[in-house]
Design an enzyme around this catalytic site. Structure first.
Site: not given
Ligand code: PAF
Length: 271
Positions: A30, A33, A57, A143, A146, A149, A181-182
């Site tokens: 998206h 990315h 995950q 990014g 997140d 993460q 977001s995916s």
């Protein structure tokens, strides 16, 4: 753009270059990315994108199964963006070896998403550690959506004295405010509207609580989110992003971190 499925062939190719700028993804590409890739392309190194939906995950099998996948469309987009290398490994290519570095899981992995998705960050760090060992990238683009993460990957890299540098990239948003977001691919039009209303509500709330922290009444806010169409709220907490700790005094700088569900889709963001 060269496509690789085998790490040994990929490594042979990378050896010929001065190094790589790495954008790890799980596909479902998206605008977020695309922004990471555009930044990576500005570096002096070759841009390498990976697509691997990492089963380790996902704390729920159903979530792994329903994660958006559209590799054909992703490849088309990556070709258009003129990246140098695309790595689409098999499970065995990633998990069929023993990495030299152990995963370092900072204690802050137990907070926020870590509390609600058991094993999630261990799985993320395991796969990232393996990618780093295979690719040895100069830069890794991640990014801030997140954020937890990103923070934990940086801690792991620091602790294990890995030479790759993490480049933190700003959150890219849709016109309606919601973070790209995916998982948004799993939302229908009405659910997108709900997500957008929730984003607007929380970003207004953030402005208000910056002026008057007494307005941060969790139970009332959760109720409001439910009436806006959220089905479940995992958390809603104010964190200092440098220390990655919950703020103690209202006058500290903070980001509002949240995770909630619309039907089966779990969305996270921080503003
Ligand atoms: O953010 C993601 O897409 C994934 O967690 C990552 C970093 C590619 C690891 O699988």
């Amino acid at each position: 753009m060269k496509i690789f499925k085998d790490k040994h062939i990929l490594q042979k190719e990378i050896l010929k270059t001065k190094g790589t700028s790495f954008v790890p993804t799980m596909g479902g590409l998206h605008k977020g990315h695309i922004s990471l890739i555009k930044q990576s392309k500005k570096s002096k190194f070759k841009t390498l994108v990976s697509i691997f939906v990492n089963p380790k995950q996902f704390n729920k099998k159903s979530d792994f199964r329903s994660y958006p996948r559209n590799t054909k469309k992703d490849i088309k987009l990556l070709k258009k963006l003129k990246i140098d290398y695309l790595y689409i490994p098999t499970f065995k290519d990633i998990y069929g070896f023993r990495p030299k570095n152990k995963v370092f899981l900072d204690k802050s992995s137990k907070k926020l998403c870590g509390k609600f998705r058991k094993g999630h960050f261990k799985g993320v760090l395991d796969v990232v550690n393996r990618f780093i060992e295979i690719i040895k990238p100069k830069y890794i683009y991640l990014g801030k959506k997140d954020y937890q993460q990103l923070y934990l990957i940086k801690k792991h890299i620091e602790k294990q004295k890995i030479k790759s540098k993490v480049i933190e990239c700003k959150t890219i948003r849709e016109n309606n405010g919601i973070a790209c977001s995916s998982r948004n691919f799993n939302l229908n039009k009405n659910q997108m509207k709900i997500a957008s209303n929730i984003y607007n509500y929380l970003s207004n709330l953030k402005k208000k609580i910056k002026k008057n922290y007494n307005l941060f009444k969790i139970d009332k806010i959760k109720k409001d989110l439910i009436s806006l169409g959220a089905n479940k709220i995992d958390y809603l907490e104010n964190y200092n992003i440098k220390s990655f700790k919950k703020i103690k005094k209202p006058n500290q700088k903070f980001n509002l971190f949240f995770a909630y569900y619309i039907k089966k889709t779990r969305l996270i963001d921080n503003i």
